[in-house]
Design a protein around this motif. Structure first.
Motif, mmCIF file in Angstrom:
data_model
loop_
_atom_site.group_PDB
_atom_site.id
_atom_site.type_symbol
_atom_site.label_atom_id
_atom_site.label_comp_id
_atom_site.label_asym_id
_atom_site.label_seq_id
_atom_site.Cartn_x
_atom_site.Cartn_y
_atom_site.Cartn_z
ATOM 1 N N ASP A 1 55.024 26.615 13.843
ATOM 2 C CA ASP A 1 55.181 26.701 12.402
ATOM 3 C C ASP A 1 54.997 25.327 11.754
ATOM 4 O O ASP A 1 54.408 25.204 10.689
ATOM 5 N N VAL A 2 55.497 24.278 12.414
ATOM 6 C CA VAL A 2 55.345 22.921 11.883
ATOM 7 C C VAL A 2 53.858 22.550 11.829
ATOM 8 O O VAL A 2 53.367 22.021 10.834
ATOM 9 N N PHE B 1 52.360 24.369 9.062
ATOM 10 C CA PHE B 1 52.786 23.763 7.801
ATOM 11 C C PHE B 1 51.899 22.572 7.435
ATOM 12 O O PHE B 1 51.439 22.441 6.300
ATOM 13 N N PHE B 2 51.644 21.699 8.415
ATOM 14 C CA PHE B 2 50.819 20.526 8.111
ATOM 15 C C PHE B 2 49.382 20.920 7.803
ATOM 16 O O PHE B 2 48.739 20.311 6.946
ATOM 17 N N PHE C 1 49.053 22.051 4.389
ATOM 18 C CA PHE C 1 49.027 20.884 3.525
ATOM 19 C C PHE C 1 47.644 20.235 3.519
ATOM 20 O O PHE C 1 47.054 20.008 2.468
ATOM 21 N N LEU D 1 70.309 41.461 -2.389
ATOM 22 C CA LEU D 1 69.553 40.228 -2.211
ATOM 23 C C LEU D 1 68.137 40.469 -1.680
ATOM 24 O O LEU D 1 67.241 39.659 -1.890
ATOM 25 N N PRO E 1 64.588 40.782 -1.029
ATOM 26 C CA PRO E 1 63.485 40.598 -1.966
ATOM 27 C C PRO E 1 62.471 41.732 -1.909
ATOM 28 O O PRO E 1 61.699 41.915 -2.832
ATOM 29 N N ILE F 1 59.941 42.268 5.186
ATOM 30 C CA ILE F 1 58.994 41.154 5.298
ATOM 31 C C ILE F 1 59.557 40.074 6.219
ATOM 32 O O ILE F 1 58.957 39.021 6.405
ATOM 33 N N CYS G 1 62.272 38.069 5.949
ATOM 34 C CA CYS G 1 62.640 36.787 5.347
ATOM 35 C C CYS G 1 63.981 36.281 5.857
ATOM 36 O O CYS G 1 64.250 35.088 5.837
ATOM 37 N N SER H 1 66.998 36.973 4.563
ATOM 38 C CA SER H 1 68.056 36.850 3.552
ATOM 39 C C SER H 1 69.281 37.652 3.948
ATOM 40 O O SER H 1 70.411 37.200 3.787
ATOM 41 N N ASP I 1 71.348 35.992 6.587
ATOM 42 C CA ASP I 1 72.020 34.806 6.056
ATOM 43 C C ASP I 1 73.247 35.171 5.233
ATOM 44 O O ASP I 1 74.252 34.486 5.249
#
Lengths: 648, 161
Positions: free
Chosen positions: A483-484, A487-488, A491, A609, A611, A631, A633, A635, A638
């Motif tokens: 994932d990192v 992520f880059f 970007f 909550l 979404p 999906i 997420c 939530s 959490d």
């Protein structure tokens, strides 16, 4: 403001140049400097750190509470703003110094606490040892309060660039001078030729702190040699690497140090004009720079014929408009010229043909902030710190999942582990740390078993990482390395300027491959097993091609996050590929959620909550997750206070 | 005077100040226009190009290259969610997702009532207080998805950010 020292100089009838007077042998200046350095104080002094981190943590309200109390007469103290000490984790930071004692630092101060502090510390004249973080070394020890040199966050640090920050008002030129800003400029202008100034920087071995590590002195020498009607000095303050905030902090806390470096560079290479290219996302840094430049002009430190030497220098600020690629020097120059910020091939190098086709030196903020110190303390003192190949210090921006985030300036040669474990204090979450991302989108993820690696340009290159501009983002077992990498690439795909094909298309292709690995649903041709397998085989080849063929430094280093995670965390890629599972539980599309009917009390929090409206159920009855709608997420997991949501 | 007419006059003034041939003033001028209006109207691209003596395509190219410039009017408040590395590892993707869903917009869009625009930024440079969010000119650190939704609700109820 130009401040107290300047006022005294004017009162004395403006004898000689202000800088020469301030650093010269005269009782008036010496006494004022002692006062500004708080060596002799008559009233308690309160300094509230108002850098961006401080302000975001509520420093403005704390400052207001102190100021109101002082205005109302409930406390008898001078209230000041200060820059950032770099101990961001404990913001808002307040330093209080009582007459005859050292400055004592209090952390995480709330406005509600101000009356209590005013009562015990300011009115009572006694520091609250239980509440204090540490004391500075400018007064006798106080029982129960650690010295700054013994504090784990500060002990391993060696501060040159950050030697002044956080203990004076950055908007006060006099306070900056009292802490030695501009001493180097005065010495060079009065006792060194431009050639000797270049030689000093060359001898120091300073290497560019923006990431590349090119010797600063060599850059200066090349530009000094060129013959031209005009030359330019450009300071790169377009700190675009996500995870880096050293330059912002320096500009917010000690803008004069950067200005001094630019003026010295102008003197050394024969330039009369300087540009600061600062990102628009740093409004406070820009405001403080504007103030500092105006004050320096008023005091005759910038402008025409400085110190009567015939050297003229002035600085303009150009606000960046948000493009990561403008951190690359040729793209930055294109942007100052009003064009799209796209790099061009080198040579010619900017030192030969840069801004508006003239010789130009481009240095980043941290490099510039080192210059004054080197000139006034000498290149030998600088070389005495750090390693032979990488002298001096490096400022790192520590963030991520560690206990003490903030700015750490360390001597080169210290190990990554000492920074993360020692200064950073290890894991914040209790989960084991597994990697540190160094160097932003151009850098690498360094796994724990390589943390003994020394922070040094060449050592880091050896393990496939790079110094970068100084972002250190710490990751724990709860972080997914695939994932990192994705992520880059997200970007770099967005920020690729589009000029050269390898970067524009290559980053896109790599991102696509990683998306196939980290998602479950969709078109089987896109996300099917075969596409995933062939993708992973292709990934490394594409990465190598981009590395070899992209036009600029940013494109060539864009595959680094992929290559380093592939090399050091191959197991995680394989788990995504073969088992379709994210070991860290981050890749949401690979997770499945369910509600345990035994544990669910039907409170409805998760339903409210969600979404995607994927949770159904009546109040006080067991709820269910509709799998097709989910999906992933997280939530619900959490928010559930009954641990009823299970994740698999 | 009507407020729109006043700002139209101001914009004409800002563009009129640019000397011919000074291509290096294109970005600062666009920044001033955006600081005044909140975005760059199409006509500004044409007017500025004529003033500087370049093509509208060159100015449009600049306006679309940089992330800062908007070509549509923003909402009354802009919520900028930081998507930097430190914020990412601390869950900013979910924060962005949640606020977008709560307000019924995609990232980069403005709510129908014109109150909020949600944007993602590459990095706010406030990594030590991650995850970070900026609402208008104010920074917020250690933000949670639910906390940000509450903050937005408080603003839309008329409270201060």
């Amino acid at each position: 403001m130009t401040g107290e020292l300047y006022r005294r100089w004017e009162e004395a009838g403006r004898p000689g140049h202000f800088l020469a007077w301030a650093f010269g042998n005269n009782d008036d200046a010496a006494e004022t400097i002692r006062l500004l350095r708080r060596e002799t104080i008559e009233r308690p002094q309160v300094f509230v750190g108002t850098g961006t981190c401080g302000l975001a943590s509520g420093a403005a309200d704390v400052l207001a509470a102190f100021s109101e109390a002082a205005a109302a007469g409930t406390i008898d103290a001078d209230i000041h703003e200060a820059g950032c000490l770099g101990f961001c984790r404990m913001e808002p930071l307040v330093e209080i110094q009582l007459p005859g004692g050292p400055g004592v630092l209090y952390g995480e101060v709330t406005p509600a606490e101000v009356p209590a502090i005013a009562n015990t510390v300011l009115a009572g004249g006694r520091h609250d040892a239980a509440r204090a973080l540490l004391r500075f070394d400018d007064g006798p020890p106080i029982d129960g309060i650690d010295a700054v040199a013994d504090h784990p966050f500060f002990r391993p640090q060696r501060r040159i660039v950050l030697s002044r920050v956080g203990r004076f008002d950055p908007d006060d030129l006099s306070a900056a001078i009292a802490r030695e800003d501009y001493r180097g400029l005065l010495e060079a202008l009065t006792a060194k030729t431009p050639g000797e100034t270049v030689a000093t920087i060359e001898a120091s071995g300073l290497r560019g702190r923006g990431g590349g590590g090119f010797p600063t002195g060599t850059k200066w020498k090349l530009a000094a040699r060129e013959q031209s009607d005009r030359k330019y000095v450009v300071m790169n303050a377009d700190e675009g690497d996500p995870g880096a905030f050293m330059d912002r902090s320096v500009l917010e806390s000690d803008p004069h140090a950067a200005i001094e470096g630019m003026a010295l560079c102008g003197y050394a290479i024969g330039a009369a004009e300087g540009y600061i290219y600062c990102r628009a996302e740093y409004p406070l840094a820009i405001r403080r720079l504007e103030t500092a430049i105006a004050d320096a002009r008023e005091a005759g430190i910038l402008g025409e014929n400085i110190l009567g030497t015939g050297f003229s220098f002035d600085i303009r600020i150009k606000m960046g408009a948000g493009a990561f690629v403008c951190g690359e020097e040729t793209a930055l120059l294109a942007s100052i010229e009003g064009k799209r910020g796209m790099p061009r091939p080198r040579p010619p190098y900017p030192a030969q043909s840069g801004l508006f086709g003239r010789p130009t030196v481009i240095n980043n903020v941290e490099s510039m902030a080192n210059i004054g110190w080197i000139v006034s303390n000498g290149p030998e003192a600088f070389r005495a710190v750090g390693t032979p190949g990488s002298p001096g210090t490096k400022v790192f921006a520590l963030s991520g999942k560690l206990e003490r985030s903030g700015l750490a300036e360390v001597p080169m040669g210290i190990s990554i582990g000492e920074i993360v474990e020692g200064i950073g204090g290890g894991s914040e979450t209790g989960l084991a740390l597994k990697a540190v991302q160094i160097g932003g989108p151009s850098g690498a993820c360094v796994p724990v078993d390589l943390w003994h690696t020394a922070v040094d340009y060449d050592e880091l290159k050896r393990i496939g990482a790079m110094m970068g501009s100084g972002g250190l983002v710490v990751m724990d077992e709860g972080t997914c390395m695939v994932d990192v990498a994705r992520f880059f690439l997200d970007f770099t795909t967005k920020e690729s300027c589009g000029k050269c094909t390898p970067c524009r298309e290559g980053t896109r292709r790599m991102r696509h491959i990683l998306e196939q690995l980290t998602t479950r649903w969709g078109d089987p041709d896109e996300g099917g097993a075969l596409a995933r397998f062939s993708g992973l085989i292709e990934l490394e080849r594409v990465a190598r091609d981009v590395q070899k063929t992209a036009l600029c430094g940013l494109g060539q280093t864009a595959p680094n996050p992929v290559l380093s995670t592939l090399k050091f965390f191959r197991g995680e890629y394989e788990a995504h590929l073969y088992d379709r599972r994210c070991p860290a539980g981050v890749c949401t599309a690979l997770r499945e959620y369910a509600i345990d009917p035994e544990a669910c009390v039907g409170c409805g929090r998760c339903k409210k909550l969600c979404p995607a409206n994927a949770i159904v159920g009546s109040p006080k009855k067991t709820h269910y997750i509709v799998e097709e709608k989910c999906i992933g997420c997280g939530s619900c997991a959490d928010t559930c206070t009954f641990d009823a949501v299970t994740v698999s | 005077m009507h407020p729109e007419a006043a700002s139209a006059r101001e914009i004409t003034g800002i563009i009129g100040e640019v000397p011919r041939g000074r291509h290096d003033l294109v970005i600062p001028t666009l920044q001033r226009v955006q600081a005044t209006l909140g975005y760059i109207p199409e006509q500004v691209v044409f007017d500025l190009a004529e003033q500087v003596g370049t093509t509208p395509a060159a100015v449009f190219g600049v306006a679309t290259f940089y992330n800062q410039f908007r070509l549509t009017a923003p909402g009354e408040h802009t919520i900028r969610v930081c998507r930097g590395t430190a914020c990412h590892v601390k869950g900013s993707a979910r924060i962005l997702d949640t606020i977008c869903r709560a307000l019924g917009v995609a990232s980069g869009e403005t709510t129908r009532d014109g109150l909020f625009t949600v944007e993602e930024v590459a990095c706010l440079g406030s990594c030590s207080i991650a995850p970070a969010v900026m609402i208008d000119d104010r920074f917020y650190g250690h933000v949670t998805a639910e906390g940000l939704v509450e903050l937005a609700e408080a603003i839309s109820r008329g409270g201060d950010a």
